[in-house]
Structures are given as C-alpha cells and as structure tokens.
Design a protein around this motif. Structure first.
Motif, mmCIF file in Angstrom:
data_model
loop_
_atom_site.group_PDB
_atom_site.id
_atom_site.type_symbol
_atom_site.label_atom_id
_atom_site.label_comp_id
_atom_site.label_asym_id
_atom_site.label_seq_id
_atom_site.Cartn_x
_atom_site.Cartn_y
_atom_site.Cartn_z
ATOM 1 N N TYR A 135 -18.392 -36.368 3.688
ATOM 2 C CA TYR A 135 -17.241 -35.644 3.135
ATOM 3 C C TYR A 135 -16.596 -36.439 2.004
ATOM 4 C CZ TYR A 135 -17.311 -32.438 7.150
ATOM 5 O OH TYR A 135 -17.655 -31.505 8.086
ATOM 6 N N TYR A 136 -16.458 -37.749 2.209
ATOM 7 C CA TYR A 136 -15.859 -38.601 1.176
ATOM 8 C C TYR A 136 -16.678 -38.523 -0.118
ATOM 9 C CZ TYR A 136 -14.682 -42.786 -1.446
ATOM 10 O OH TYR A 136 -14.338 -43.659 -2.457
ATOM 11 N N TRP A 137 -18.007 -38.665 -0.011
ATOM 12 C CA TRP A 137 -18.850 -38.642 -1.207
ATOM 13 C C TRP A 137 -18.809 -37.285 -1.907
ATOM 14 C CZ3 TRP A 137 -23.056 -41.114 2.215
ATOM 15 C CH2 TRP A 137 -22.826 -42.485 2.304
ATOM 16 N N LEU A 138 -18.806 -36.211 -1.120
ATOM 17 C CA LEU A 138 -18.699 -34.880 -1.721
ATOM 18 C C LEU A 138 -17.401 -34.736 -2.512
ATOM 19 C CD1 LEU A 138 -19.932 -32.490 1.124
ATOM 20 C CD2 LEU A 138 -21.047 -32.890 -1.065
ATOM 21 N N PRO A 146 -14.951 -32.962 -12.362
ATOM 22 C CA PRO A 146 -14.374 -31.643 -12.100
ATOM 23 C C PRO A 146 -14.961 -30.526 -12.970
ATOM 24 C CG PRO A 146 -12.808 -33.035 -13.273
ATOM 25 C CD PRO A 146 -13.982 -33.898 -12.905
ATOM 26 N N GLU A 147 -15.518 -30.879 -14.115
ATOM 27 C CA GLU A 147 -16.092 -29.860 -14.993
ATOM 28 C C GLU A 147 -17.477 -29.414 -14.528
ATOM 29 O OE1 GLU A 147 -17.533 -33.769 -16.131
ATOM 30 O OE2 GLU A 147 -15.489 -33.060 -15.842
ATOM 31 N N ARG A 148 -18.111 -30.182 -13.643
ATOM 32 C CA ARG A 148 -19.469 -29.876 -13.195
ATOM 33 C C ARG A 148 -19.593 -29.582 -11.709
ATOM 34 N NH1 ARG A 148 -23.246 -34.360 -16.125
ATOM 35 N NH2 ARG A 148 -22.838 -33.688 -18.257
ATOM 36 N N VAL A 149 -18.720 -30.172 -10.916
ATOM 37 C CA VAL A 149 -18.874 -30.097 -9.459
ATOM 38 C C VAL A 149 -17.632 -29.503 -8.824
ATOM 39 C CG1 VAL A 149 -19.287 -31.431 -7.343
ATOM 40 C CG2 VAL A 149 -20.354 -32.148 -9.496
ATOM 41 N N LYS A 150 -17.874 -28.580 -7.900
ATOM 42 C CA LYS A 150 -16.786 -27.982 -7.133
ATOM 43 C C LYS A 150 -17.240 -27.887 -5.678
ATOM 44 C CE LYS A 150 -13.674 -24.063 -6.994
ATOM 45 N NZ LYS A 150 -13.277 -22.820 -7.621
ATOM 46 N N VAL A 151 -16.407 -28.330 -4.756
ATOM 47 C CA VAL A 151 -16.693 -28.240 -3.324
ATOM 48 C C VAL A 151 -15.983 -26.999 -2.796
ATOM 49 C CG1 VAL A 151 -16.465 -29.361 -1.080
ATOM 50 C CG2 VAL A 151 -16.926 -30.746 -3.107
ATOM 51 N N LYS A 160 -16.315 -26.903 15.128
ATOM 52 C CA LYS A 160 -15.066 -26.788 14.345
ATOM 53 C C LYS A 160 -14.996 -27.790 13.211
ATOM 54 C CE LYS A 160 -13.618 -23.690 17.273
ATOM 55 N NZ LYS A 160 -14.701 -22.772 17.444
ATOM 56 N N ARG A 161 -16.133 -28.187 12.668
ATOM 57 C CA ARG A 161 -16.170 -29.059 11.507
ATOM 58 C C ARG A 161 -16.326 -28.199 10.259
ATOM 59 N NH1 ARG A 161 -20.385 -33.316 14.120
ATOM 60 N NH2 ARG A 161 -18.924 -34.315 15.521
ATOM 61 N N PRO A 162 -15.687 -28.597 9.147
ATOM 62 C CA PRO A 162 -15.788 -27.785 7.941
ATOM 63 C C PRO A 162 -17.215 -27.743 7.378
ATOM 64 C CG PRO A 162 -14.563 -29.811 7.514
ATOM 65 C CD PRO A 162 -14.856 -29.773 8.982
ATOM 66 N N LEU A 163 -17.640 -26.569 6.918
ATOM 67 C CA LEU A 163 -18.923 -26.400 6.240
ATOM 68 C C LEU A 163 -18.632 -26.147 4.768
ATOM 69 C CD1 LEU A 163 -20.818 -24.082 8.753
ATOM 70 C CD2 LEU A 163 -21.079 -26.544 8.462
ATOM 71 N N SER A 164 -19.144 -27.018 3.919
ATOM 72 C CA SER A 164 -18.894 -26.925 2.484
ATOM 73 C C SER A 164 -20.172 -26.828 1.717
ATOM 74 C CB SER A 164 -18.111 -28.154 2.007
ATOM 75 O OG SER A 164 -16.894 -28.278 2.684
ATOM 76 N N VAL A 165 -20.090 -26.242 0.533
ATOM 77 C CA VAL A 165 -21.204 -26.216 -0.405
ATOM 78 C C VAL A 165 -20.729 -26.839 -1.706
ATOM 79 C CG1 VAL A 165 -22.355 -24.226 0.608
ATOM 80 C CG2 VAL A 165 -20.659 -23.877 -1.176
ATOM 81 N N VAL A 166 -21.669 -27.360 -2.473
ATOM 82 C CA VAL A 166 -21.333 -27.989 -3.748
ATOM 83 C C VAL A 166 -21.887 -27.114 -4.851
ATOM 84 C CG1 VAL A 166 -21.560 -30.050 -5.174
ATOM 85 C CG2 VAL A 166 -21.432 -30.261 -2.699
#
Length: 166
Positions: A135-138, A146-151, A160-166
């Motif tokens: 999570y920290y690295w993401l 910020p111009e290229r990557v959005k979580v 109950k852990r968050p599921l994220s995409v990059v």
C-alpha cells in the motif's frame, strides 16, 4: 537424607525430560497450513464452521461456500488457534496433514534484507512483502507521479482489506 549434589542431578534430569519446563511452558504453537480433504457432508459442514468461526484463513478454496466433499482444503491456522482447531479435527476424526509447520518463520526469512534500500537486492522482487509495504509503495508512486499514476479503490476483500487498482 540425600546430598545437595544428588538433588541437583535429579532436578537437571527432571528439567531435561519434562517438556516445557526448561524454557517456560509454551502456550502457543507455531502458525500452520493444514491440508484437509473432507469425505462426507458432515465433514464439509465442520470445515465451513472452522473456517468461519475460528481465527483461521481459508487458502483453498477461496470461500467456505466452495468447500465440498473429496476436494482438498488448505487452511491457515495461527499458533494461538492451532491446538483448538487440531483437537476439533481429531474429535471429529477428520484426518489432516500439516503442509507448512511454521509459516511465520518462513515469512520472516523472506522479508530479511540487510540493505538500507530494500530494492537494491536482486531478491527484492522474489521476496514476500507485507500488505502495508505494498500500500505504501502504491500510494508513494501515485504521489510522486500524479500526472501518470492514480490509485483507485474498487472495493474490499473478504477480510475487509481495500482492493485498489493503479
């Protein structure tokens, strides 16, 4: 009356032969992964209850509703639950084998890295990384670029852990 030397010998023999006396009584076993193949519907129901009522994590299948007779089940059992779960399985004559006997030690071995920069070692990409590290690295990558990557949060896991995409 016995001499102090003979009493010392008896005490040393007692400490050496009685488990748990030398280093204090162990109240917690090591984390384990068990392999269990239920044969009957009763055994399937028992495993469904064990995987949801006790502090365990079902590795295979992905959820209790997918447990079925004659299909292998892999169950992670933390040390503080291993004695209780083991006794329950034995009480119901549900045979099982230990696939991994000390998972905590294996994870610790994989996370060791003597460098100050964890990515400097070739084994960085072949080692276990905690969920907090991921999570920290993401989030750091998204903040640094910020111009290229959005979580984007897309939901949460069964645990109950968050599921994220990059």
């Amino acid at each position: 009356m016995q001499s102090p030397l003979s009493l010392s010998v008896v005490l040393v023999v007692f400490v050496a032969l009685v488990p748990g006396v030398a280093g204090g009584i162990q109240t917690q076993n090591a984390d384990q992964v068990l392999s269990i193949t239920p044969k009957t519907q009763e055994e399937v129901d028992l495993l469904k209850n064990v995987s949801s009522m006790y502090e365990t994590v079902l590795w295979q299948p992905v959820a209790p509703e997918f447990i079925q007779a004659e299909a292998e089940v892999h169950l992670f059992v933390p040390g503080n639950s291993s004695q209780t779960v083991g006794e329950l399985l034995r009480t119901h004559a549900l045979t099982h084998k230990v696939m991994l006997s000390n998972t905590k030690e294996l994870i610790e071995m994989q996370t060791r890295n003597g460098s100050t920069d964890p990515r400097s070692d070739w084994s960085y990409y072949h080692s276990y990384h905690s969920l907090e590290d991921i999570y920290y690295w993401l989030n750091k990558t998204a903040m640094d670029n910020p111009e290229r990557v959005k979580v984007i949060l897309i939901g949460s896991s069964f645990e109950k852990r968050p599921l994220s995409v990059v």
